[in-house]
Scaffold this active site. Structure first.
Site, mmCIF file in Angstrom:
data_model
loop_
_atom_site.group_PDB
_atom_site.id
_atom_site.type_symbol
_atom_site.label_atom_id
_atom_site.label_comp_id
_atom_site.label_asym_id
_atom_site.label_seq_id
_atom_site.Cartn_x
_atom_site.Cartn_y
_atom_site.Cartn_z
ATOM 1 N N ARG A 72 -8.439 -0.081 2.522
ATOM 2 C CA ARG A 72 -7.801 -0.950 3.589
ATOM 3 C C ARG A 72 -8.129 -0.200 4.963
ATOM 4 O O ARG A 72 -8.398 -1.050 5.922
ATOM 5 C CB ARG A 72 -6.456 -1.314 3.143
ATOM 6 C CG ARG A 72 -6.254 -1.984 2.012
ATOM 7 C CD ARG A 72 -4.777 -2.281 1.675
ATOM 8 N NE ARG A 72 -3.773 -2.469 2.538
ATOM 9 C CZ ARG A 72 -2.657 -2.320 2.412
ATOM 10 N NH1 ARG A 72 -2.122 -1.679 1.421
ATOM 11 N NH2 ARG A 72 -1.461 -2.630 3.280
ATOM 12 N N ARG A 119 4.049 -2.267 -3.544
ATOM 13 C CA ARG A 119 2.777 -2.905 -3.749
ATOM 14 C C ARG A 119 1.629 -2.528 -4.321
ATOM 15 O O ARG A 119 1.332 -1.281 -4.450
ATOM 16 C CB ARG A 119 2.504 -3.509 -2.383
ATOM 17 C CG ARG A 119 2.993 -4.913 -1.812
ATOM 18 C CD ARG A 119 2.798 -5.224 -0.482
ATOM 19 N NE ARG A 119 1.566 -5.034 0.084
ATOM 20 C CZ ARG A 119 1.266 -5.270 1.391
ATOM 21 N NH1 ARG A 119 2.299 -5.438 2.257
ATOM 22 N NH2 ARG A 119 0.021 -4.907 1.762
ATOM 23 N N ARG A 179 -7.580 -10.492 12.246
ATOM 24 C CA ARG A 179 -8.125 -9.516 11.686
ATOM 25 C C ARG A 179 -9.575 -9.287 11.817
ATOM 26 O O ARG A 179 -10.050 -8.158 11.356
ATOM 27 C CB ARG A 179 -7.719 -9.295 9.927
ATOM 28 C CG ARG A 179 -6.679 -8.198 9.590
ATOM 29 C CD ARG A 179 -6.442 -8.522 8.184
ATOM 30 N NE ARG A 179 -5.457 -7.334 7.874
ATOM 31 C CZ ARG A 179 -4.352 -7.364 7.583
ATOM 32 N NH1 ARG A 179 -3.620 -8.260 7.862
ATOM 33 N NH2 ARG A 179 -3.702 -6.318 6.861
ATOM 34 N N ARG A 207 6.011 3.616 0.995
ATOM 35 C CA ARG A 207 6.681 2.409 1.131
ATOM 36 C C ARG A 207 7.071 1.573 -0.279
ATOM 37 O O ARG A 207 6.391 1.755 -1.098
ATOM 38 C CB ARG A 207 5.509 1.500 1.728
ATOM 39 C CG ARG A 207 5.806 0.262 1.961
ATOM 40 C CD ARG A 207 4.926 -0.355 3.289
ATOM 41 N NE ARG A 207 3.821 -1.001 2.790
ATOM 42 C CZ ARG A 207 2.925 -1.652 3.716
ATOM 43 N NH1 ARG A 207 3.465 -1.680 4.731
ATOM 44 N NH2 ARG A 207 1.779 -1.952 3.401
ATOM 45 N N LYS A 257 3.621 -2.585 11.664
ATOM 46 C CA LYS A 257 3.552 -4.246 12.554
ATOM 47 C C LYS A 257 4.700 -5.133 11.944
ATOM 48 O O LYS A 257 5.463 -5.704 12.707
ATOM 49 C CB LYS A 257 2.132 -4.820 11.987
ATOM 50 C CG LYS A 257 1.175 -4.366 12.653
ATOM 51 C CD LYS A 257 -0.040 -5.128 12.373
ATOM 52 C CE LYS A 257 -0.435 -5.393 10.654
ATOM 53 N NZ LYS A 257 -1.000 -4.280 10.155
HETATM 54 P P1 ADP Z 1 -0.846 -4.377 5.821
HETATM 55 O O1 ADP Z 1 -0.724 -4.833 7.050
HETATM 56 O O2 ADP Z 1 -0.017 -3.514 5.287
HETATM 57 O O3 ADP Z 1 -2.227 -4.116 5.332
HETATM 58 P P2 ADP Z 1 -0.473 -7.420 4.938
HETATM 59 O O4 ADP Z 1 0.449 -7.786 4.140
HETATM 60 O O5 ADP Z 1 -0.887 -7.832 6.402
HETATM 61 O O6 ADP Z 1 -0.595 -5.676 4.857
HETATM 62 O O7 ADP Z 1 -2.100 -7.847 4.321
HETATM 63 C C1 ADP Z 1 -2.196 -7.561 2.909
HETATM 64 C C2 ADP Z 1 -3.791 -8.110 2.392
HETATM 65 O O8 ADP Z 1 -3.698 -9.452 2.596
HETATM 66 C C3 ADP Z 1 -4.848 -7.339 3.328
HETATM 67 O O9 ADP Z 1 -5.304 -6.180 2.845
HETATM 68 C C4 ADP Z 1 -5.829 -8.581 2.997
HETATM 69 O O10 ADP Z 1 -6.416 -8.661 1.684
HETATM 70 C C5 ADP Z 1 -5.159 -9.849 2.891
HETATM 71 N N1 ADP Z 1 -4.996 -10.517 4.612
HETATM 72 C C6 ADP Z 1 -3.882 -10.543 5.415
HETATM 73 N N2 ADP Z 1 -3.943 -11.077 6.475
HETATM 74 C C7 ADP Z 1 -5.395 -11.258 6.383
HETATM 75 C C8 ADP Z 1 -6.411 -11.952 7.510
HETATM 76 N N3 ADP Z 1 -5.906 -12.267 8.458
HETATM 77 N N4 ADP Z 1 -7.552 -11.902 7.155
HETATM 78 C C9 ADP Z 1 -7.934 -11.459 5.964
HETATM 79 N N5 ADP Z 1 -7.111 -11.016 5.023
HETATM 80 C C10 ADP Z 1 -5.986 -10.837 5.127
#
Ligand code: ADP
Length: 206
Positions: free
Chosen positions: A164, A153, A88, A122, A13
């Site tokens: 996740r 990370r 999400r 990653r 993404k």
């Molecule tokens: P990835 O797409 O690799 O899972 P992100 O950087 O988008 O990683 O998100 C990392 C973490 O941040 C998620 O696992 C969650 O805990 C939190 N997070 C990010 N965006 C949201 C969202 N829209 N709602 C709830 N938690 C979020």
């Protein structure tokens, strides 16, 4: 254009959203990057979110929505933006519908097996958030964009990736049906090289 990039963690993404942003000259709103920045700055919001993120859980809707609303109110979002990692949950999607009109949702299709493989390799830049894979890095350990030492990370640890993924299937995957019903969903296969996927994404946005 208001565009959403939907897909499980590790589907690409961030990479593809950023390319489209650069091409269209609109900002990318990554709630993950925003949350990590809040943690880095040790803000109250960051402190509240940290335990959930480290464990691979979602942070509460109310918190993410508040943060996103503030960001969307900035002038650079007036003509559009790309949402990366938001919404999400269905509650977040419904909230977003009350703020802007979404034009298209790009859904990146990938199997759980392929995700596990990608996340293992990653590496990310803690300064500019660029993301890399060890296979393509060779013996390089710093960011091609800004020179900062790359890191793994904390939430990319294999156990946390599994958590996740489970969260994705339970809470985020239902958004595929949500946006299909609205006629906005365009699914793109993530098979093959980055360039091939990028071409399919461009096609989906035509
Ligand atoms: P990835 O797409 O690799 O899972 P992100 O950087 O988008 O990683 O998100 C990392 C973490 O941040 C998620 O696992 C969650 O805990 C939190 N997070 C990010 N965006 C949201 C969202 N829209 N709602 C709830 N938690 C979020």
């Amino acid at each position: 254009m208001y565009i959403i990039f939907l897909g499980p963690p590790g589907s690409g993404k961030g990479t593809h959203a950023q390319r489209v942003c650069d091409a269209m000259g609109i900002p990318r709103l990554s709630t993950g990057d925003m949350l990590r920045e809040q943690i880095k700055q040790a803000t109250p919001l960051g402190l509240e979110a940290k335990a959930d993120i480290d464990a691979g859980r979602l942070v509460p809707d109310s918190l993410v929505i508040r943060m996103l609303r503030e960001r969307l109110a900035q002038p650079d979002c007036a003509n559009g933006c790309i949402f990366d990692g938001f919404p999400r949950t269905e509650a977040q999607a419904e909230e977003l519908d009350t703020i802007v009109g979404i034009d298209v949702v790009v859904n990146l299709d990938i199997s759980d097996e392929a995700i596990a493989e990608r996340m293992k390799g990653r590496r990310v830049c803690p300064a500019c958030n660029a993301s890399y894979h060890t296979e393509r890095l060779g013996d390089k350990t710093d960011c091609a964009a800004c020179g900062t030492e790359l890191i793994l990370r904390k939430d990319d640890a294999p156990e946390t990736v599994l958590a996740r993924l489970a969260v994705y299937h339970a809470q985020t995957q239902p958004l595929i049906a949500y946006y299909t019903k609205k006629g906005l969903l365009r699914s793109v296969s993530t098979d093959g090289e980055v360039e091939a996927v990028a071409a399919r994404v461009r096609e989906a946005l035509r």
